[in-house]
Design a protein around this motif. Structure first.
Motif, PDB file in Angstrom:
ATOM      1  N   LYS A  18      34.524 -31.601  16.271  1.00  0.00           N
ATOM      2  CA  LYS A  18      33.547 -32.052  15.285  1.00  0.00           C
ATOM      3  C   LYS A  18      33.784 -33.537  15.046  1.00  0.00           C
ATOM      4  CE  LYS A  18      33.591 -27.622  12.866  1.00  0.00           C
ATOM      5  NZ  LYS A  18      33.886 -26.908  11.635  1.00  0.00           N
ATOM      6  N   ARG A  19      32.771 -34.177  14.544  1.00  0.00           N
ATOM      7  CA  ARG A  19      32.905 -35.587  14.159  1.00  0.00           C
ATOM      8  C   ARG A  19      33.024 -35.671  12.640  1.00  0.00           C
ATOM      9  NH1 ARG A  19      32.903 -39.051  18.257  1.00  0.00           N
ATOM     10  NH2 ARG A  19      31.723 -38.473  20.099  1.00  0.00           N
ATOM     11  N   ASN A  20      33.983 -36.496  12.207  1.00  0.00           N
ATOM     12  CA  ASN A  20      34.127 -36.688  10.761  1.00  0.00           C
ATOM     13  C   ASN A  20      33.183 -37.801  10.302  1.00  0.00           C
ATOM     14  OD1 ASN A  20      35.362 -39.098  11.461  1.00  0.00           O
ATOM     15  ND2 ASN A  20      37.423 -38.428  10.888  1.00  0.00           N
ATOM     16  N   ASP A  21      33.263 -38.191   9.039  1.00  0.00           N
ATOM     17  CA  ASP A  21      32.367 -39.197   8.473  1.00  0.00           C
ATOM     18  C   ASP A  21      32.514 -40.568   9.130  1.00  0.00           C
ATOM     19  OD1 ASP A  21      31.395 -37.286   6.773  1.00  0.00           O
ATOM     20  OD2 ASP A  21      32.683 -37.870   5.096  1.00  0.00           O
ATOM     21  N   LEU A  22      33.680 -40.810   9.757  1.00  0.00           N
ATOM     22  CA  LEU A  22      33.912 -42.094  10.429  1.00  0.00           C
ATOM     23  C   LEU A  22      33.484 -42.059  11.896  1.00  0.00           C
ATOM     24  CD1 LEU A  22      37.454 -42.863   8.980  1.00  0.00           C
ATOM     25  CD2 LEU A  22      35.265 -43.797   8.227  1.00  0.00           C
ATOM     26  N   GLY A  23      33.025 -40.896  12.354  1.00  0.00           N
ATOM     27  CA  GLY A  23      32.612 -40.763  13.751  1.00  0.00           C
ATOM     28  C   GLY A  23      33.738 -40.389  14.692  1.00  0.00           C
ATOM     29  N   GLU A  24      34.924 -40.129  14.152  1.00  0.00           N
ATOM     30  CA  GLU A  24      36.062 -39.737  14.972  1.00  0.00           C
ATOM     31  C   GLU A  24      35.927 -38.271  15.372  1.00  0.00           C
ATOM     32  OE1 GLU A  24      39.584 -42.322  12.900  1.00  0.00           O
ATOM     33  OE2 GLU A  24      38.833 -40.574  11.832  1.00  0.00           O
ATOM     34  N   THR A  25      36.386 -37.957  16.575  1.00  0.00           N
ATOM     35  CA  THR A  25      36.365 -36.570  17.039  1.00  0.00           C
ATOM     36  C   THR A  25      37.598 -35.851  16.513  1.00  0.00           C
ATOM     37  OG1 THR A  25      35.184 -37.225  19.036  1.00  0.00           O
ATOM     38  CG2 THR A  25      36.288 -35.082  19.072  1.00  0.00           C
ATOM     39  N   ILE A  26      37.383 -34.748  15.838  1.00  0.00           N
ATOM     40  CA  ILE A  26      38.460 -33.938  15.267  1.00  0.00           C
ATOM     41  C   ILE A  26      38.427 -32.566  15.930  1.00  0.00           C
ATOM     42  CG2 ILE A  26      39.413 -32.943  13.142  1.00  0.00           C
ATOM     43  CD1 ILE A  26      39.368 -36.006  13.121  1.00  0.00           C
ATOM     44  N   ALA A  27      39.581 -32.129  16.440  1.00  0.00           N
ATOM     45  CA  ALA A  27      39.679 -30.809  17.071  1.00  0.00           C
ATOM     46  C   ALA A  27      40.139 -29.782  16.040  1.00  0.00           C
ATOM     47  CB  ALA A  27      40.646 -30.841  18.240  1.00  0.00           C
ATOM     48  N   THR A  28      39.432 -28.663  15.994  1.00  0.00           N
ATOM     49  CA  THR A  28      39.838 -27.527  15.184  1.00  0.00           C
ATOM     50  C   THR A  28      39.872 -26.309  16.099  1.00  0.00           C
ATOM     51  OG1 THR A  28      37.561 -27.049  14.538  1.00  0.00           O
ATOM     52  CG2 THR A  28      38.834 -28.472  13.070  1.00  0.00           C
ATOM     53  N   PHE A  29      40.483 -25.241  15.633  1.00  0.00           N
ATOM     54  CA  PHE A  29      40.611 -24.045  16.464  1.00  0.00           C
ATOM     55  C   PHE A  29      40.103 -22.819  15.715  1.00  0.00           C
ATOM     56  CE2 PHE A  29      43.521 -27.029  18.317  1.00  0.00           C
ATOM     57  CZ  PHE A  29      43.355 -26.832  19.673  1.00  0.00           C
ATOM     58  N   LYS A  30      39.362 -21.977  16.441  1.00  0.00           N
ATOM     59  CA  LYS A  30      38.790 -20.751  15.886  1.00  0.00           C
ATOM     60  C   LYS A  30      39.449 -19.557  16.578  1.00  0.00           C
ATOM     61  CE  LYS A  30      34.855 -19.152  17.365  1.00  0.00           C
ATOM     62  NZ  LYS A  30      33.456 -18.982  17.735  1.00  0.00           N
ATOM     63  N   ASP A  31      39.864 -18.558  15.813  1.00  0.00           N
ATOM     64  CA  ASP A  31      40.491 -17.363  16.368  1.00  0.00           C
ATOM     65  C   ASP A  31      39.509 -16.589  17.236  1.00  0.00           C
ATOM     66  OD1 ASP A  31      42.566 -18.188  14.799  1.00  0.00           O
ATOM     67  OD2 ASP A  31      42.479 -16.513  13.392  1.00  0.00           O
ATOM     68  N   LEU A  32      39.939 -16.195  18.450  1.00  0.00           N
ATOM     69  CA  LEU A  32      39.106 -15.398  19.346  1.00  0.00           C
ATOM     70  C   LEU A  32      39.560 -13.952  19.409  1.00  0.00           C
ATOM     71  CD1 LEU A  32      38.415 -17.631  22.470  1.00  0.00           C
ATOM     72  CD2 LEU A  32      36.883 -17.063  20.606  1.00  0.00           C
TER      73      LEU A  32
END
Length: 108
Positions: A18-32
């Motif tokens: 996802k992109r934060n308010d500054l436009g930086e790419t942030i990685a998050t993880f979702k349980d599968l």
């Protein structure tokens, strides 16, 4: 039919960016899903062959029954609440009996 079994549970998590308010790419993880298998330590310094740098960079291997999984670049394993980067998913001889998941421990 499950054949390998195991004594360790690994939570497979999918990477989402996802992109934060500054436009930086942030990685998050979702349980599968959770899979069961065996975790073994590797030194990560295997100098006997240079056939695959991903395997040489691995610190652990997780052996389990075959499961359909996303691309190794899109997932990680959480084992005992510790994150492991997936370096390579090997399905020996393509038989789909079991998998060898080469991992690198990335710390807390």
């Amino acid at each position: 039919m499950k054949r390998i079994g195991g004594n360790i549970k690994a939570l497979i998590q999918a990477k989402e960016t996802k992109r934060n308010d500054l436009g930086e790419t942030i990685a998050t993880f979702k349980d599968l899903k959770t899979i069961k298998g065996y975790l073994d330590y590797m030194t990560g310094e295997n100098n006997t062959g240079s056939f695959n740098a991903k395997i040489e960079d691995s610190t652990h291997i997780f052996i389990c029954d075959y499961e359909e999984l996303p691309n190794e670049n899109e997932i990680r394993l959480l084992i005992n609440n510790k994150p492991y980067e997936v370096k390579l998913i090997d399905v020996p001889m393509g038989i789909k009996y079991h998998m060898e998941i080469y991992l690198r421990y990335v710390g807390e």
